[in-house]
Write a protein that holds these residues in place. Structure first.
Motif, mmCIF file in Angstrom:
data_model
loop_
_atom_site.group_PDB
_atom_site.id
_atom_site.type_symbol
_atom_site.label_atom_id
_atom_site.label_comp_id
_atom_site.label_asym_id
_atom_site.label_seq_id
_atom_site.Cartn_x
_atom_site.Cartn_y
_atom_site.Cartn_z
ATOM 1 N N LYS A 62 21.097 -82.634 -95.076
ATOM 2 C CA LYS A 62 22.378 -83.171 -95.532
ATOM 3 C C LYS A 62 22.969 -84.024 -94.423
ATOM 4 O O LYS A 62 22.561 -83.929 -93.260
ATOM 5 C CB LYS A 62 23.349 -82.062 -95.936
ATOM 6 N N GLY A 63 23.932 -84.855 -94.801
ATOM 7 C CA GLY A 63 24.622 -85.681 -93.817
ATOM 8 C C GLY A 63 23.864 -86.944 -93.490
ATOM 9 O O GLY A 63 23.179 -87.518 -94.339
ATOM 10 N N GLY A 64 23.978 -87.367 -92.237
ATOM 11 C CA GLY A 64 23.363 -88.624 -91.851
ATOM 12 C C GLY A 64 22.935 -88.627 -90.404
ATOM 13 O O GLY A 64 23.385 -87.814 -89.596
ATOM 14 N N LEU A 65 22.061 -89.566 -90.090
ATOM 15 C CA LEU A 65 21.601 -89.710 -88.711
ATOM 16 C C LEU A 65 21.339 -91.165 -88.409
ATOM 17 O O LEU A 65 21.149 -91.986 -89.301
ATOM 18 C CB LEU A 65 20.356 -88.861 -88.440
ATOM 19 N N ARG A 66 21.329 -91.428 -87.133
ATOM 20 C CA ARG A 66 20.978 -92.739 -86.609
ATOM 21 C C ARG A 66 20.005 -92.477 -85.482
ATOM 22 O O ARG A 66 20.208 -91.560 -84.680
ATOM 23 C CB ARG A 66 22.225 -93.429 -86.092
ATOM 24 N N THR A 67 18.930 -93.246 -85.425
ATOM 25 C CA THR A 67 17.946 -92.992 -84.387
ATOM 26 C C THR A 67 17.377 -94.282 -83.837
ATOM 27 O O THR A 67 17.266 -95.278 -84.541
ATOM 28 C CB THR A 67 16.811 -92.072 -84.895
ATOM 29 N N ILE A 68 17.064 -94.236 -82.576
ATOM 30 C CA ILE A 68 16.289 -95.268 -81.910
ATOM 31 C C ILE A 68 15.034 -94.561 -81.445
ATOM 32 O O ILE A 68 15.084 -93.664 -80.607
ATOM 33 C CB ILE A 68 17.050 -95.881 -80.718
ATOM 34 N N THR A 69 13.915 -94.926 -82.048
ATOM 35 C CA THR A 69 12.684 -94.209 -81.761
ATOM 36 C C THR A 69 12.185 -94.519 -80.358
ATOM 37 O O THR A 69 12.495 -95.547 -79.787
ATOM 38 C CB THR A 69 11.597 -94.555 -82.795
ATOM 39 N N GLY A 70 11.397 -93.599 -79.832
ATOM 40 C CA GLY A 70 10.825 -93.741 -78.495
ATOM 41 C C GLY A 70 9.364 -94.140 -78.571
ATOM 42 O O GLY A 70 8.930 -94.825 -79.501
ATOM 43 N N ALA A 71 8.578 -93.666 -77.638
ATOM 44 C CA ALA A 71 7.166 -94.028 -77.532
ATOM 45 C C ALA A 71 6.366 -93.602 -78.765
ATOM 46 O O ALA A 71 5.387 -94.241 -79.122
ATOM 47 C CB ALA A 71 6.559 -93.403 -76.276
ATOM 48 N N TYR A 95 16.923 -97.249 -86.865
ATOM 49 C CA TYR A 95 17.343 -97.159 -88.258
ATOM 50 C C TYR A 95 18.385 -96.071 -88.438
ATOM 51 O O TYR A 95 18.641 -95.264 -87.546
ATOM 52 C CB TYR A 95 16.149 -96.912 -89.185
ATOM 53 N N GLU A 96 18.970 -96.066 -89.635
ATOM 54 C CA GLU A 96 20.019 -95.101 -89.943
ATOM 55 C C GLU A 96 19.866 -94.678 -91.397
ATOM 56 O O GLU A 96 19.456 -95.467 -92.245
ATOM 57 C CB GLU A 96 21.369 -95.780 -89.735
ATOM 58 N N THR A 97 20.199 -93.438 -91.673
ATOM 59 C CA THR A 97 20.135 -92.929 -93.038
ATOM 60 C C THR A 97 21.258 -91.918 -93.258
ATOM 61 O O THR A 97 21.673 -91.235 -92.333
ATOM 62 C CB THR A 97 18.751 -92.296 -93.324
ATOM 63 N N ASP A 100 24.517 -88.955 -99.375
ATOM 64 C CA ASP A 100 25.887 -88.917 -99.880
ATOM 65 C C ASP A 100 25.833 -88.624 -101.373
ATOM 66 O O ASP A 100 25.369 -89.462 -102.154
ATOM 67 C CB ASP A 100 26.580 -90.258 -99.606
ATOM 68 N N ASN A 101 26.244 -87.430 -101.765
ATOM 69 C CA ASN A 101 26.219 -87.000 -103.160
ATOM 70 C C ASN A 101 24.849 -87.184 -103.800
ATOM 71 O O ASN A 101 24.732 -87.635 -104.933
ATOM 72 C CB ASN A 101 27.283 -87.750 -103.969
ATOM 73 N N GLY A 102 23.801 -86.853 -103.071
ATOM 74 C CA GLY A 102 22.440 -86.925 -103.592
ATOM 75 C C GLY A 102 21.769 -88.278 -103.428
ATOM 76 O O GLY A 102 20.574 -88.401 -103.645
ATOM 77 N N ASP A 103 22.536 -89.320 -103.071
ATOM 78 C CA ASP A 103 21.975 -90.653 -102.862
ATOM 79 C C ASP A 103 21.644 -90.837 -101.388
ATOM 80 O O ASP A 103 22.364 -90.354 -100.511
ATOM 81 C CB ASP A 103 22.970 -91.739 -103.282
ATOM 82 N N LEU A 104 20.555 -91.547 -101.114
ATOM 83 C CA LEU A 104 20.116 -91.804 -99.744
ATOM 84 C C LEU A 104 20.381 -93.263 -99.393
ATOM 85 O O LEU A 104 19.825 -94.174 -100.006
ATOM 86 C CB LEU A 104 18.620 -91.509 -99.608
ATOM 87 N N TYR A 105 21.253 -93.483 -98.419
ATOM 88 C CA TYR A 105 21.591 -94.825 -97.933
ATOM 89 C C TYR A 105 20.729 -95.112 -96.711
ATOM 90 O O TYR A 105 20.588 -94.263 -95.833
ATOM 91 C CB TYR A 105 23.068 -94.898 -97.561
ATOM 92 N N LEU A 106 20.154 -96.316 -96.657
ATOM 93 C CA LEU A 106 19.246 -96.695 -95.580
ATOM 94 C C LEU A 106 19.676 -98.018 -94.960
ATOM 95 O O LEU A 106 20.039 -98.953 -95.678
ATOM 96 C CB LEU A 106 17.822 -96.857 -96.132
ATOM 97 N N ALA A 107 19.606 -98.084 -93.628
ATOM 98 C CA ALA A 107 19.868 -99.322 -92.897
ATOM 99 C C ALA A 107 18.858 -99.428 -91.767
ATOM 100 O O ALA A 107 18.612 -98.460 -91.065
ATOM 101 C CB ALA A 107 21.287 -99.327 -92.333
ATOM 102 N N VAL A 108 18.282 -100.602 -91.605
ATOM 103 C CA VAL A 108 17.349 -100.844 -90.506
ATOM 104 C C VAL A 108 17.958 -101.920 -89.624
ATOM 105 O O VAL A 108 18.225 -103.031 -90.068
ATOM 106 C CB VAL A 108 15.966 -101.289 -91.013
ATOM 107 N N TRP A 109 18.210 -101.560 -88.371
ATOM 108 C CA TRP A 109 18.835 -102.477 -87.426
ATOM 109 C C TRP A 109 17.793 -103.244 -86.615
ATOM 110 O O TRP A 109 18.030 -104.348 -86.171
ATOM 111 C CB TRP A 109 19.781 -101.722 -86.503
ATOM 112 N N GLN A 110 16.632 -102.621 -86.415
ATOM 113 C CA GLN A 110 15.550 -103.276 -85.674
ATOM 114 C C GLN A 110 14.237 -102.620 -86.089
ATOM 115 O O GLN A 110 14.168 -101.406 -86.234
ATOM 116 C CB GLN A 110 15.772 -103.112 -84.170
ATOM 117 N N GLY A 111 13.188 -103.403 -86.274
ATOM 118 C CA GLY A 111 11.897 -102.853 -86.670
ATOM 119 C C GLY A 111 11.786 -102.707 -88.171
ATOM 120 O O GLY A 111 12.480 -103.378 -88.932
#
Length: 173
Positions: A62-71, A95-97, A100-111
């Motif tokens: 549940k909720g959301g996260l934002r990540t910058i992947t490593g190696a 990227y970020e995801t 929200d109420n069962g829907d998955l929002y996606l954003a890609v900032w790089q890559g």
């Protein structure tokens, strides 16, 4: 409760409450930030310098996260984040995801991320990010996918003006 610099182990569930968030530094140098009211299970996070047997498997409950992947993001598609409606494979990215109420929002900032829809009638796959047609999408709880040129409102707050401006310039180009 976790304190600064406490370790997180495989099979742990990291959760945040109201008015809280957390940032995790992963063993491969990646950063993962959970927003408030989120829960993430770390099923596997294995990394070695030689790139053998690298594997990431996490689940956003549940909720959301934002990540910058490593190696690890550079190793043979061994990075997967699952959610209730889709699984996400990563190809070196920021990227970020958010659920929200069962829907998955996606954003890609790089890559680029590769998404496999796991619910609905027509299970589909698509990619988002640089070199792809879209950077933003919503996977609805029923499996329908909506692609967006504009940044979804879920991601409009908590970002630097530069990140949003850079994304808008990329979209305009």
């Amino acid at each position: 409760k976790l304190n600064r610099r406490d370790p997180v182990f495989m099979k742990d569930t990291v959760s945040t409450g109201a008015n809280s968030n957390t940032q995790l530094r992963m063993i491969d140098g990646g950063l993962l930030s959970l927003q408030q009211e989120s829960a993430l299970v770390v099923h596997q996070y294995q990394f070695n310098q030689q790139g053998q047997d690298d594997n990431v498997s996490m689940e956003l409950l549940k909720g959301g996260l934002r990540t910058i992947t490593g190696a690890l993001s550079n190793s043979n598609n061994n990075y997967k984040l699952t959610t209730p409606v889709a699984s996400i494979g990563v190809r070196g990215t920021h990227y970020e995801t958010e659920l929200d109420n069962g829907d998955l929002y996606l954003a890609v900032w790089q890559g680029v991320i590769d998404v496999q829809v796991t619910v609905g009638v027509s299970l589909q796959s698509f990619s988002l990010g640089q070199g792809e047609d879209y950077q933003f999408a919503i996977v609805r709880a029923n499996g329908e996918v909506e692609y967006h040129l504009a940044i979804p409102n879920q991601f409009a707050q908590g970002h630097s003006v530069n990140l949003l401006a850079d994304s808008q310039r990329t979209l305009t180009a």
